[in-house]
Write an enzyme that holds these catalytic residues in place. Structure first.
Site, short mmCIF file in Angstrom:
data_model
loop_
_atom_site.label_atom_id
_atom_site.label_comp_id
_atom_site.label_asym_id
_atom_site.label_seq_id
_atom_site.Cartn_x
_atom_site.Cartn_y
_atom_site.Cartn_z
N GLY A 47 -13.70 -1.63 -1.03
CA GLY A 47 -12.54 -1.86 -1.88
C GLY A 47 -12.43 -3.29 -2.38
O GLY A 47 -11.34 -3.87 -2.36
N LYS A 78 2.54 0.87 -2.63
CA LYS A 78 2.16 1.32 -1.29
C LYS A 78 2.34 2.83 -1.17
O LYS A 78 3.35 3.38 -1.61
CB LYS A 78 3.01 0.59 -0.24
N ASP A 99 -17.66 0.40 -3.48
CA ASP A 99 -16.68 0.54 -4.54
C ASP A 99 -16.82 1.94 -5.12
O ASP A 99 -17.89 2.56 -5.02
CB ASP A 99 -16.92 -0.52 -5.62
N PHE A 133 -2.46 -7.33 9.47
CA PHE A 133 -3.35 -8.41 9.85
C PHE A 133 -2.65 -9.77 9.91
O PHE A 133 -3.25 -10.75 10.33
CB PHE A 133 -4.51 -8.52 8.86
N GLY A 135 -9.71 -4.31 -5.12
CA GLY A 135 -8.29 -4.24 -4.79
C GLY A 135 -7.73 -5.61 -4.46
O GLY A 135 -8.48 -6.57 -4.23
N HIS A 138 8.18 -3.14 1.08
CA HIS A 138 6.84 -3.34 0.52
C HIS A 138 6.85 -3.15 -1.00
O HIS A 138 7.80 -2.62 -1.57
CB HIS A 138 5.85 -2.36 1.14
N THR A 182 -6.34 -0.26 6.73
CA THR A 182 -5.71 0.89 6.09
C THR A 182 -4.77 1.58 7.06
O THR A 182 -5.18 1.92 8.17
CB THR A 182 -6.79 1.88 5.62
N THR A 183 -3.52 1.81 6.68
CA THR A 183 -2.59 2.54 7.54
C THR A 183 -2.46 3.98 7.04
O THR A 183 -2.93 4.33 5.97
CB THR A 183 -1.21 1.86 7.56
#
Length: 266
Positions: free
Chosen positions: A10, A159, A36, A128, A13, A155, A100-101
């Site tokens: 990614g 998201k 990608d 992070f 991004g 956020h 990634t969540t």
């Protein structure tokens, strides 16, 4: 310190660009390739915003892992893609660091078992930012003494998941030290569905999505005659990179899956 060869998934991004920059600026890291969904076979340096970054771009993860020698995969994509990337990396003995969540409990358990079987380290971090991890730790400490708590996470409006992984992780950490408790008036009633937010063991979690925000969370505690608010704000995505760097360095020395940066910070 030995050089750590890194693949970034990614890269175009907003978080991915920061990760590429961080890897490039860290002396003992080496960017080996990027994954990608477009531009297969091209060089990253040919794409806008990556002048001088001469590494190959792959769209096929199996081809990438077969042709490129790498130690770590940094994945900052989506829950669906991130799950596939993480599982495939472990199968190829490449250590994933995942921001990634949105993974399900079942997916996390599957990845944990796979990492254990392969003896490959993996770190999945809902957040992070080191300040955010401290916010979670401080909230867990406060919950020992103030058990009435609500979480508000805010956020950007791009998201995908709500509540955020950070909010869920915060609630999970609090639940480790707090007895389940129904909060609010015993007879309270929502006159509009969702007004009280999501609920976990009696705690309410509220999600805000607006342009202009990055990543923010506040944990509110209430007791007789007092309140306590613990808040963290990320104002740009560079705030997450110190944590990504720590995770890349740490994952080289573990042989199982670790969920949450709070488990690697002393």
């Amino acid at each position: 310190m030995d050089t750590v060869k890194v693949i970034v998934a990614g890269p175009r991004g907003r978080m991915g660009k920061e990760a590429v920059r961080m890897v490039q600026e860290t002396g003992h890291f080496e960017l080996a390739a990027v994954l990608d969904r477009k531009y297969d076979g091209q060089r990253l340096g040919d794409l806008e915003g990556f002048d001088g970054v001469d590494v190959p771009v792959f769209t096929d993860i199996h081809q990438c892992f077969s042709e490129v020698e790498a130690d770590v995969l940094i994945d900052l994509t989506t829950p669906e893609t991130g799950y596939v990337h993480t599982k495939t990396a472990i199968e190829h003995n490449i250590r994933p660091v995942v921001g990634t969540t949105g993974f399900t409990d079942g997916q996390l358990e599957e990845l944990k078992q796979l990492a254990k079987e392969k003896g490959v380290g993996c770190i999945i971090a809902p957040n992070f930012a080191i300040g955010a991890v401290l916010m979670m730790k401080f909230s867990q400490l406060a919950a020992k003494y103030m058990d009435s708590v609500e979480i508000i996470e805010l956020h950007h409006d791009r998201k995908l998941d709500a509540p955020s992984g950070t909010a869920i992780k915060t609630a999970q950490m609090i639940s480790e030290v707090r007895e389940e408790k129904k909060q609010g008036h015993p007879d309270e009633k929502e006159t509009m569905t969702g007004a009280r937010g999501a609920e976990m063991e009696g705690m309410h979690i509220h999600s805000v999505r607006l342009p202009g925000l990055i990543a923010h969370q506040q944990v509110l505690f209430g007791a007789d005659g007092q309140t306590l608010t613990i808040r963290h704000d990320s104002y740009n995505r560079a705030s997450f990179m110190s944590g990504v760097k720590v995770c890349v360095e740490t994952v080289m020395n573990v042989d199982t899956l670790i969920y949450g940066m709070e488990n690697i910070l002393d």
